[in-house]
Each structure stands twice: as structure tokens, then as C-alpha cells.
Design an enzyme around this catalytic site. Structure first.
Site, PDB file in Angstrom:
ATOM      1  CD1 TRP A  99      24.717  -1.843   4.323  1.00  0.00           C
ATOM      2  CD2 TRP A  99      22.911  -0.593   4.725  1.00  0.00           C
ATOM      3  NE1 TRP A  99      23.764  -2.160   3.387  1.00  0.00           N
ATOM      4  CE2 TRP A  99      22.651  -1.418   3.609  1.00  0.00           C
ATOM      5  CE3 TRP A  99      21.909   0.283   5.149  1.00  0.00           C
ATOM      6  CZ2 TRP A  99      21.441  -1.404   2.913  1.00  0.00           C
ATOM      7  CZ3 TRP A  99      20.686   0.310   4.462  1.00  0.00           C
ATOM      8  CH2 TRP A  99      20.468  -0.526   3.365  1.00  0.00           C
ATOM      9  CG  ASP A 165      24.459  -3.421  10.732  1.00  0.00           C
ATOM     10  OD1 ASP A 165      23.923  -4.538  10.632  1.00  0.00           O
ATOM     11  OD2 ASP A 165      24.251  -2.483   9.929  1.00  0.00           O
ATOM     12  CE  LYS A 189      20.599  -6.985   3.738  1.00  0.00           C
ATOM     13  NZ  LYS A 189      20.606  -5.703   4.454  1.00  0.00           N
TER      14      LYS A 189
HETATM   15  C1  LIG Z   1      20.533  -4.461   4.698  1.00  0.00           C
HETATM   16  C2  LIG Z   1      21.380  -3.843   5.716  1.00  0.00           C
HETATM   17  C3  LIG Z   1      20.897  -2.833   6.567  1.00  0.00           C
HETATM   18  C4  LIG Z   1      19.523  -2.251   6.439  1.00  0.00           C
HETATM   19  O1  LIG Z   1      18.579  -3.134   6.888  1.00  0.00           O
HETATM   20  P1  LIG Z   1      17.028  -2.743   6.915  1.00  0.00           P
HETATM   21  O2  LIG Z   1      16.462  -3.890   7.652  1.00  0.00           O
HETATM   22  O3  LIG Z   1      16.576  -2.638   5.491  1.00  0.00           O
HETATM   23  O4  LIG Z   1      16.891  -1.446   7.622  1.00  0.00           O
HETATM   24  C5  LIG Z   1      21.751  -2.356   7.541  1.00  0.00           C
HETATM   25  N1  LIG Z   1      23.006  -2.828   7.675  1.00  0.00           N
HETATM   26  C6  LIG Z   1      23.495  -3.779   6.883  1.00  0.00           C
HETATM   27  C7  LIG Z   1      24.891  -4.277   7.075  1.00  0.00           C
HETATM   28  C8  LIG Z   1      22.708  -4.318   5.866  1.00  0.00           C
HETATM   29  O5  LIG Z   1      23.179  -5.277   5.076  1.00  0.00           O
END
Ligand SMILES: *Cc1c(COP(=O)(O)O)cnc(C)c1O
Length: 357
Positions: A99, A165, A189
Site C-alpha cells: 500500500w 494511512d 476494514k
Molecule cells: C485496503 C488498503 C488500502 C486500499 O484501500 P482501497 O479503499 O481499496 O483503495 C490502502 N491502504 C491500506 C493500509 C489498506 O489496508
């Protein structure tokens, strides 16, 4: 029967979210209309949006001077939006896996990236003890690495804006929000169903630190802040579901309670892995994620990995196959996952090992 769901995202959600959202889909508040059929400008939905924002502030103890925004496009859109808005010439990124690599790719469209990475050991640890130069526009980190199973548990002290993030460990522990200029993630998540993205942003950062370049309206954070996340039609039912998660977290005792249960779940599973002669966790102990527990079979058993996925599925444990880029197994134990879910998986591991080792 509800299975033991270990999916990495979308993932297991609380029973109260599933129940209340499905009822609202059929007939919201006895209005004779579905939540899917009402205007986002109506007073009923406005109340949902307002409560989602205020619960977020309450549950995370967000200080004054921050805005809570809901957007589309996922965390992946944020990779681009962050750099588009805030990268003037150079920024620092901690590269802890897939990511953050994607975030770095977007940043490079707008300037130079100073990268600190754990790639030298295949992303099995979280980098520490690096210098943060003062002339960077910001530092970007990924607090939990959903695919590699590493996590940082402290809120960093740095002299430049800090952007995180938190897609996959949001709401799983108390966070000192004041240390961050921006926190963001996809909802799918820990917060709700896929389709909405959350952003917590410091107003002064949003207003004063934007790069001097034309930015399309929908890609400016201020557009969302100035319009209560309703410049365009927001994902209505997703925001409803997010509010259900926030109500549930609060009722469960808040993020401190989430952290306590997360540690119990993770301890149980990591201990089982460490005690086993068949399974092994590649991540260094101090950086092991509480949310995504990554493990593999020792070399001599490797060919049995697919068998174990099937064996676990017979015990109703689903979603344990590792990410397609790394193989092995990954049990995602987000907020809604229970000790019973983890106990079922541990039992499956023990039974499989007894039969096959
Ligand atoms: C799942 C995830 C993403 C991507 O998320 P999307 O909403 O599918 O763009 C980015 N960063 C992390 C840490 C993730 O777990």
C-alpha cells in the site's frame, strides 16, 4: 450459522450494523421508504451524517480544529489526492509494503520522494530510528500493513506534517490525533462496508499547506469540508453503516476496549503459531500486527498449505488464505472478530498439525 470470518477487507462487521442496516434498507424508521431511496439532502440523512461525524470525534477524542470528511475513491484515491494537494517539491514516505508503494507511486507525479523502507527484509519489520529532514512537505506512514502483517503502535513525534494511512487499524486503539495532520483510510476494514473513505484532517493544514497548482474541485479537501461532505451525492447507506460501527464501538467501551480485545485475540493466535512445529510467523515479534496475522507453513510442510485452507473452511474458518502477492495465510482479526472466532482457528491448526505432522 455465521462463519468465523477472517477476510482482509471487506471483512467481518458487527451484528448490530448488519441488523440495523438491513432493516433500514427495507423500511427506514417506518417512513415507508428504504434508506436507498431517500434524498441525501433530507433531514433524516443529514442527522445520520451529523451523528457519524460527532461520534467519530467522540470515539477518537478528536481535538478542536480538525474536520471529519467522507469521500469516495477508497484509500487508493487518497494516495493521489494527498500528493496532488500537499506535495510541493519533496515528501518523505515510509515504505512498508504494497500500500505504501502505491502511495509513493502517486507522490512521484508531483515531486521527489525520500523513502525509508523495510524491503531489505521483505517487509517483515517496521522501520525505526530514521532521521526526518525538516525540509520535507510531509511524512507519510502506513500504520498497519494489511498484507505483510506489521504495525506501528506509537504515534510519531515529528517536526513536519504527519499523514497516516490507517485503513486497517483505524478504531483499534486510542490514537493521539493531535500528532497527525491527516489520517485516512478506506472504510472496509474496521469501519464499515466498502465504498466510503474517511479523512480526519487538521483544518490549518488543509487551509494553509496546499500546493500552488490548479486542483480539480472534487480533488480538493476543502470542497468536502465546506460542504459537509455533500458537494456531490455521498454514499448514503455506507455512511449509515459507518455510524452503526461507531455506535457499536462506543457501546463496547470505545477504542481502549477495542485495543484490549485485539491484544487478547492476537496473543492467542500468535502463541499458537509460535508453539506450533508446522506454522511460523515471518514478522519480527515487536512489530506484529494485531489486525492482520500473517503466517506460513515451515518449508517441510509447504505443500500442505492449500489443504489447511480447505480444512479450516470445513471448521467454518474462512478468509485465511494469504494475499496473492505473499502466499501462506493471513487471519484478519478486526474489531468485529471475536475470541471465539480465533479459538476456532487455533483448534483447526492444532487438529491439522496432529493429523499431518
Ligand atoms: C485496503 C488498503 C488500502 C486500499 O484501500 P482501497 O479503499 O481499496 O483503495 C490502502 N491502504 C491500506 C493500509 C489498506 O489496508
Amino acid at each position: 450459522m455465521r462463519k468465523h470470518i477472517f477476510n482482509a477487507g471487506p471483512c467481518k462487521l458487527s451484528d448490530s450494523l448488519l441488523k440495523n442496516t438491513s432493516e433500514a434498507v427495507l423500511d427506514w424508521n417506518g417512513m415507508g421508504q428504504s434508506i436507498l431511496e431517500v434524498s441525501h439532502r433530507g433531514k433524516e440523512f443529514q442527522a445520520v451524517m451529523d451523528e457519524a461525524v460527532s461520534l467519530m470525534k467522540e470515539v477518537l477524542s478528536i481535538p478542536e480544529g480538525y474536520s471529519v470528511l467522507f469521500l469516495g475513491g477508497g484509500a487508493s484515491m487518497q494516495f493521489a489526492m494527498i500528493a496532488y494537494n500537499f506535495m510541493k517539491s519533496k515528501a518523505m514516505y515510509i515504505n512498508t509494503g504494497t500500500w505504501s508503494s502505491k502511495a509513493i507511486k502517486e507522490a512521484k507525479f508531483w515531486g521527489e520522494v525520500l523513502e525509508v523502507s523495510s524491503k531489505d527484509k521483505d517487509f517483515t519489520y517496521y522501520p525505526k530510528g530514521y532521521d526526518v529532514p525538516n525540509d520535507m512537505d510531509y511524512l507519510h506512514i502506513t500504520t498497519n500493513n494489511t498484507i505483510r502483517g506489521t504495525e506501528i503502535f506509537e504515534d510519531l513525534d515529528v517536526n513536519i506534517p504527519l499523514i497516516a494511512d490507517m485503513s486497517s487499524d483505524f478504531l483499534s486503539r486510542p490514537v493521539d490525533i493531535a500528532k497527525y495532520d491527516m489520517i485516512y483510510g478506506g472504510a472496509q476494514k474496521n469501519l464499515g462496508p466498502a465504498g466510503v473513505t474517511f479523512v480526519i484532517i487538521k483544518d490549518s493544514f488543509m487551509e494553509e499547506m496546499v500546493a500552488d497548482r490548479p486542483i480539480p474541485t472534487m480533488l480538493q479537501y476543502k470542497t468536502y469540508a465546506d460542504n459537509g461532505s455533500m458537494y456531490n451525492t455521498p454514499p448514503v447507506v455506507n455512511i449509515f453503516a459507518v455510524r452503526e460501527t461507531l455506535k457499536w464501538v462506543k457501546a463496547m467501551g470505545g477504542v481502549a476496549a477495542m485495543e484490549k480485545i485485539a491484544k487478547e485475540r492476537a496473543d492467542l493466535l500468535y502463541s499458537a503459531i509460535d508453539e506450533s512445529n508446522m506454522f511460523v510467523c515471518p514478522v519480527v515479534k515487536e512489530d506484529r500486527s494485531l489486525m492482520n496475522i500473517v503466517f506460513v507453513m515451515k518449508d517441510e510442510y509447504k505443500e500442505k498449505e492449500a489443504d489447511f485452507v480447505a480444512f479450516a473452511a470445513e471448521r467454518n474458518c474462512v478468509g485465511i488464505k494469504g494475499h496473492r502477492s505473499v502466499g501462506g495465510f493471513r487471519a484478519s482479526t478486526y474489531n468485529a472478530s471475536t475470541i471465539e472466532d480465533v479459538q476456532a482457528l487455533v483448534q483447526a491448526m492444532k487438529d491439522f498439525e496432529a493429523k499431518n505432522a
